[in-house]
Design a protein around this motif. Structure first.
Motif, mmCIF file in Angstrom:
data_model
loop_
_atom_site.group_PDB
_atom_site.id
_atom_site.type_symbol
_atom_site.label_atom_id
_atom_site.label_comp_id
_atom_site.label_asym_id
_atom_site.label_seq_id
_atom_site.Cartn_x
_atom_site.Cartn_y
_atom_site.Cartn_z
ATOM 1 N N LYS A 10 -25.491 15.017 41.815
ATOM 2 C CA LYS A 10 -25.867 15.779 43.580
ATOM 3 C C LYS A 10 -26.484 15.116 44.271
ATOM 4 O O LYS A 10 -26.710 15.528 45.373
ATOM 5 C CB LYS A 10 -26.829 17.049 43.360
ATOM 6 C CG LYS A 10 -25.657 18.107 42.007
ATOM 7 C CD LYS A 10 -27.170 18.614 41.332
ATOM 8 C CE LYS A 10 -26.006 19.630 40.734
ATOM 9 N NZ LYS A 10 -27.102 20.609 39.594
ATOM 10 N N THR A 145 -33.122 21.400 41.524
ATOM 11 C CA THR A 145 -32.631 22.172 42.671
ATOM 12 C C THR A 145 -31.534 23.293 43.278
ATOM 13 O O THR A 145 -30.756 23.103 44.456
ATOM 14 C CB THR A 145 -32.629 20.123 43.663
ATOM 15 O OG1 THR A 145 -31.771 19.867 42.850
ATOM 16 C CG2 THR A 145 -34.265 19.923 43.465
ATOM 17 N N THR A 147 -27.657 22.287 44.695
ATOM 18 C CA THR A 147 -26.480 21.547 45.077
ATOM 19 C C THR A 147 -27.409 21.170 46.639
ATOM 20 O O THR A 147 -28.252 22.110 47.796
ATOM 21 C CB THR A 147 -25.081 21.770 44.989
ATOM 22 O OG1 THR A 147 -25.614 22.814 45.949
ATOM 23 C CG2 THR A 147 -24.478 21.544 44.487
ATOM 24 N N ILE A 148 -26.825 20.513 47.409
ATOM 25 C CA ILE A 148 -27.438 20.047 48.854
ATOM 26 C C ILE A 148 -26.302 20.726 50.051
ATOM 27 O O ILE A 148 -25.396 20.827 49.616
ATOM 28 C CB ILE A 148 -26.773 18.004 48.773
ATOM 29 C CG1 ILE A 148 -28.129 17.834 49.795
ATOM 30 C CG2 ILE A 148 -25.608 17.645 48.941
ATOM 31 C CD1 ILE A 148 -28.397 16.379 50.189
ATOM 32 N N ASN A 149 -26.801 21.426 50.730
ATOM 33 C CA ASN A 149 -25.718 21.774 51.939
ATOM 34 C C ASN A 149 -26.107 20.487 52.948
ATOM 35 O O ASN A 149 -26.328 19.746 53.315
ATOM 36 C CB ASN A 149 -26.799 22.990 52.503
ATOM 37 C CG ASN A 149 -28.186 23.236 53.425
ATOM 38 O OD1 ASN A 149 -28.078 21.814 53.627
ATOM 39 N ND2 ASN A 149 -28.701 23.781 53.173
ATOM 40 N N THR A 150 -24.961 21.335 54.470
ATOM 41 C CA THR A 150 -24.937 20.415 55.000
ATOM 42 C C THR A 150 -25.911 19.629 55.732
ATOM 43 O O THR A 150 -25.913 18.563 56.303
ATOM 44 C CB THR A 150 -24.147 20.894 56.397
ATOM 45 O OG1 THR A 150 -24.316 22.530 56.361
ATOM 46 C CG2 THR A 150 -22.333 21.214 55.674
ATOM 47 N N THR A 151 -27.395 20.170 55.339
ATOM 48 C CA THR A 151 -28.864 19.282 56.965
ATOM 49 C C THR A 151 -29.019 18.904 55.947
ATOM 50 O O THR A 151 -30.286 18.025 56.041
ATOM 51 C CB THR A 151 -29.365 20.594 57.448
ATOM 52 O OG1 THR A 151 -29.528 22.308 55.606
ATOM 53 C CG2 THR A 151 -28.016 21.746 57.954
ATOM 54 N N GLN A 153 -30.551 19.863 52.446
ATOM 55 C CA GLN A 153 -31.236 20.492 51.979
ATOM 56 C C GLN A 153 -30.733 21.216 50.725
ATOM 57 O O GLN A 153 -29.421 21.378 51.007
ATOM 58 C CB GLN A 153 -31.874 21.728 53.577
ATOM 59 C CG GLN A 153 -32.491 20.573 54.378
ATOM 60 C CD GLN A 153 -34.135 22.039 54.628
ATOM 61 O OE1 GLN A 153 -33.627 23.012 54.527
ATOM 62 N NE2 GLN A 153 -34.380 21.539 55.324
ATOM 63 N N PHE A 154 -31.793 21.002 49.828
ATOM 64 C CA PHE A 154 -31.435 21.948 47.718
ATOM 65 C C PHE A 154 -31.693 23.162 48.378
ATOM 66 O O PHE A 154 -32.386 23.614 48.591
ATOM 67 C CB PHE A 154 -32.460 20.200 47.439
ATOM 68 C CG PHE A 154 -30.893 19.766 47.117
ATOM 69 C CD1 PHE A 154 -30.182 19.348 46.230
ATOM 70 C CD2 PHE A 154 -31.810 18.625 48.101
ATOM 71 C CE1 PHE A 154 -29.654 18.215 45.815
ATOM 72 C CE2 PHE A 154 -31.029 17.160 47.682
ATOM 73 C CZ PHE A 154 -30.329 16.815 46.861
ATOM 74 N N GLU A 155 -30.573 24.078 47.748
ATOM 75 C CA GLU A 155 -30.659 25.392 47.521
ATOM 76 C C GLU A 155 -31.523 25.677 47.742
ATOM 77 O O GLU A 155 -31.728 27.103 47.574
ATOM 78 C CB GLU A 155 -28.910 25.983 47.283
ATOM 79 C CG GLU A 155 -28.516 25.393 46.169
ATOM 80 C CD GLU A 155 -27.209 26.216 45.710
ATOM 81 O OE1 GLU A 155 -26.670 27.196 46.254
ATOM 82 O OE2 GLU A 155 -26.873 25.446 43.939
ATOM 83 N N ASN A 156 -32.282 25.098 46.275
ATOM 84 C CA ASN A 156 -33.390 26.060 45.182
ATOM 85 C C ASN A 156 -34.925 25.056 46.180
ATOM 86 O O ASN A 156 -35.515 25.997 44.827
ATOM 87 C CB ASN A 156 -32.801 25.963 43.857
ATOM 88 C CG ASN A 156 -31.714 26.929 43.873
ATOM 89 O OD1 ASN A 156 -31.278 27.869 44.484
ATOM 90 N ND2 ASN A 156 -31.089 26.491 42.344
#
Lengths: 409, 409
Positions: A10, A145, A147-151, A153-156
């Motif tokens: 990730k 954490t 997974t990472i999003n498109t910006t 940043q990690f979701e948790n």
């Protein structure tokens, strides 16, 4: 079939400083004559102080004689060093610590990365944004954490934006968090919190039974009165905070490797039944199982930082770098830049002109001024449009870099 | 509310060496005049070699001069040291390694404890029994082992008994395992495997896509021909093995701290879809994120182990300890004990007389001979009825201890 820790997958592909190195190497290849000045990575340039060198050499000689040779030391560090730390770094702040609350290690990077192991993977964590990447990456590797999003940043993770509008001071999180990473004086922004501002965090943590992981690696650079040097200056912090410190930036130990972490006995974490466990015991268990202590000559060198001569010499190092910081700050301001930090920290955080993207400014600065810094976006989404310069260069390079920025940009 | 890593709560309360320390302290309190000789913990007693001391002092001086000062080094270690390791430790064995397959660290304890992080928590692991406790405990902390049963074994670990009947050689596991910890020359039994015996393990791992975590910390003590110094002497091992090495026992670095780990690029772990990932890349990512390299003077000291003088001096150290091993072995045998190890390793593993329990023998040896060793049961269920003595004492203490065992027991 041996399975991979899928949390590692990730992680975003390229680590900030590797990407910088890649771009610099490419630029050097294309422009072999360019005289590049590096004010990017926070690495010191001034040699170890004479008192430190002397103490370390003596310790090496001890290791060469049968009667003074030392084998395994205590995993948590030698008392001769721990006592000096308590006496010199905490007593003057009226912070009382016992010897078994101080753990010596090979670096604040190791400690800030490893400490999260003591926590369950279902804890919610908060970090400032921008942030020192190690806090985030070590938690990603552990699976805390998502997974990472498109910006990017990690979701948790709850990100606490530190931007011009809030004076680079992280707002309290809107949702409940369990682990809170704070770094003051801050890397990368160079900004600090007052005691009152820090107290809000301690109060929050006490109320929510959260733990604050406080990185004070740059405390020696604080020049102004009223800025806390330790979170333990704040009432109640012993119940909810752990503090990371280092000789790296204080005494030029980036290549010598010594740091220490304060874990008060009152700080607790809980099992699913609400039963409390002492983080101090857990960290001791972690360190005795997975670590074998810091090299004896290195610990002897660190202890010399607290000798009469050592203290004087190390103060000079800090003064030297803070004069650099002043030169960069003043230079950038006179060139019309908006700057943060550099007063109580060796980092200067500048706003890029005309909202230029951080990496575009990186390229422009390298190409036009042949100066290498660190793009703010590399420290998080809220770092976009900012840029970090460090005061750790030599005086000559610092002055030359500032002149170039004034004249060529 | 901050939650604890509940896996830590599965660890048995008292660590072997803490329990030994507790008993020794109690005995000293009750018998203040007793002259205790410690042949327990595997810590060296001879000073660093002159070539090592000289090199380390020079490196410290370099750190004190502006023009030779070094800040952060590469997390994975300096090439000047890595190249010497490849040249001296592996080329003579006809093992080819590239520079980026060798990772310098502060200790084999750290590396053997941290390496498991790269693996998913659903891997099944196998360990020898008796075993160096760090392999087990680090996996317990990560949640890979399940809980402990009444015999002190964890439910998801496959234990491979090493007992008199099988010549202390671990049998291949009956069920499929993914991670296999092997240590040869072995701590605690002092025994070795031949190339043919080790090849069975490499073949097993290739067949099952398992990874062998091979601890070769004691390879310098091998005296006999035909005993492999590195697992990479075995055909196919580059696909399935990682090897841990250390300067601790080879060159007296237990208090100086330097080790190295070999991760060939071919070794793979897999995701749930069967896609392969290189452990070399993963370890590099782990080390660059969570570690900041070994102190420069320590790496310079380690490099001096491979200088012409250094090699000679370090050989003398090993010879000294192996003569101790011979004295212990011969003494115990002449006193009627059944002994293992001590020929290619600095550990002597003895069978307690009349099937006495390990801890009872510990108490008897301490009380009657005032000699402290390590109870075999502390290394695992199959260590019950065995006892470890180390050859790392001084010559004088080793001889006195053997005399006392002969005369007082």
């Amino acid at each position: 079939m041996a399975l991979v820790n899928e949390n590692y997958l990730k992680l975003p592909g390229s680590y900030l400083f590797s990407e910088i190195a890649r771009r610099v190497n490419q630029f050097k290849k294309d422009n072999p004559a360019a005289d590049i000045i590096r004010l990017g990575i926070g690495d010191v340039t001034q040699p170890l102080s004479p008192a430190v060198v002397e103490a370390m050499k003596n310790a090496v000689e001890e290791m060469g004689r049968q009667e003074t040779f030392r084998g395994y030391g205590p995993e948590q560090g030698y008392e001769f060093l721990i006592e000096k730390i308590i006496e010199n770094d905490f007593k003057p702040l009226k912070v009382e610590l016992s010897v078994d609350e101080v753990f010596i290690s090979d670096g604040a990077k190791s400690d800030t990365a490893n400490f999260q192991e003591l926590f369950g993977i279902n804890n919610k964590l908060a970090v400032s944004d921008p942030v020192y990447p190690v806090y985030v990456d070590s938690n990603v590797m552990s699976g805390r954490t998502g997974t990472i999003n498109t910006t990017g940043q990690f979701e948790n993770i709850v990100y606490l934006p530190c931007i011009e509008e809030n004076g680079m001071k992280p707002p309290l999180p809107g949702t409940k968090v369990d682990m809170i990473y704070l770094c003051f004086p801050n890397n990368p922004t160079g900004m600090t919190l007052s005691k009152e501002e820090l107290k809000k965090w301690v109060d929050y943590a006490r109320e929510n039974r959260s733990v604050i992981l406080f990185d004070a690696a740059y405390e020696a650079y604080i020049q102004e009165e009223g800025v806390p040097h330790s979170i333990f200056e704040i009432e109640g912090a012993r119940e909810v905070a752990v503090e990371f410190r280092s000789f790296s930036k204080t005494a030029g130990f980036t290549g010598t490797r010594c740091a220490y972490t304060i874990v008060p006995k009152e700080v607790k974490v809980y099992d699913s039944n609400g039963k409390a466990y002492s983080l101090n015991n857990l960290w001791l268990r972690r360190q005795t199982t997975k670590f074998n202590g810091v090299s004896y000559p290195v610990q002897a060198a660190a202890a010399a930082v607290f000798s009469k001569e050592g203290k004087k010499q190390v103060k000079q190092l800090v003064k030297y770098y803070m004069e650099n910081a002043g030169i960069i700050r003043a230079g950038l301001q006179s060139a019309g830049y908006k700057v943060f930090g550099g007063i109580n920290a060796p980092y200067i955080w500048l706003k890029t002109p005309n909202n230029m993207k951080s990496w575009d400014f990186f390229d422009k600065l390298m190409q036009e001024a042949n100066v290498v810094g660190t793009p703010g976006a590399g420290f998080g989404a809220s770092g976009e449009g900012y840029f970090r310069l460090t005061a750790f260069g030599t005086r000559e390079n610092t002055e030359r870099a500032v002149e170039r920025i004034k004249n060529r940009m």
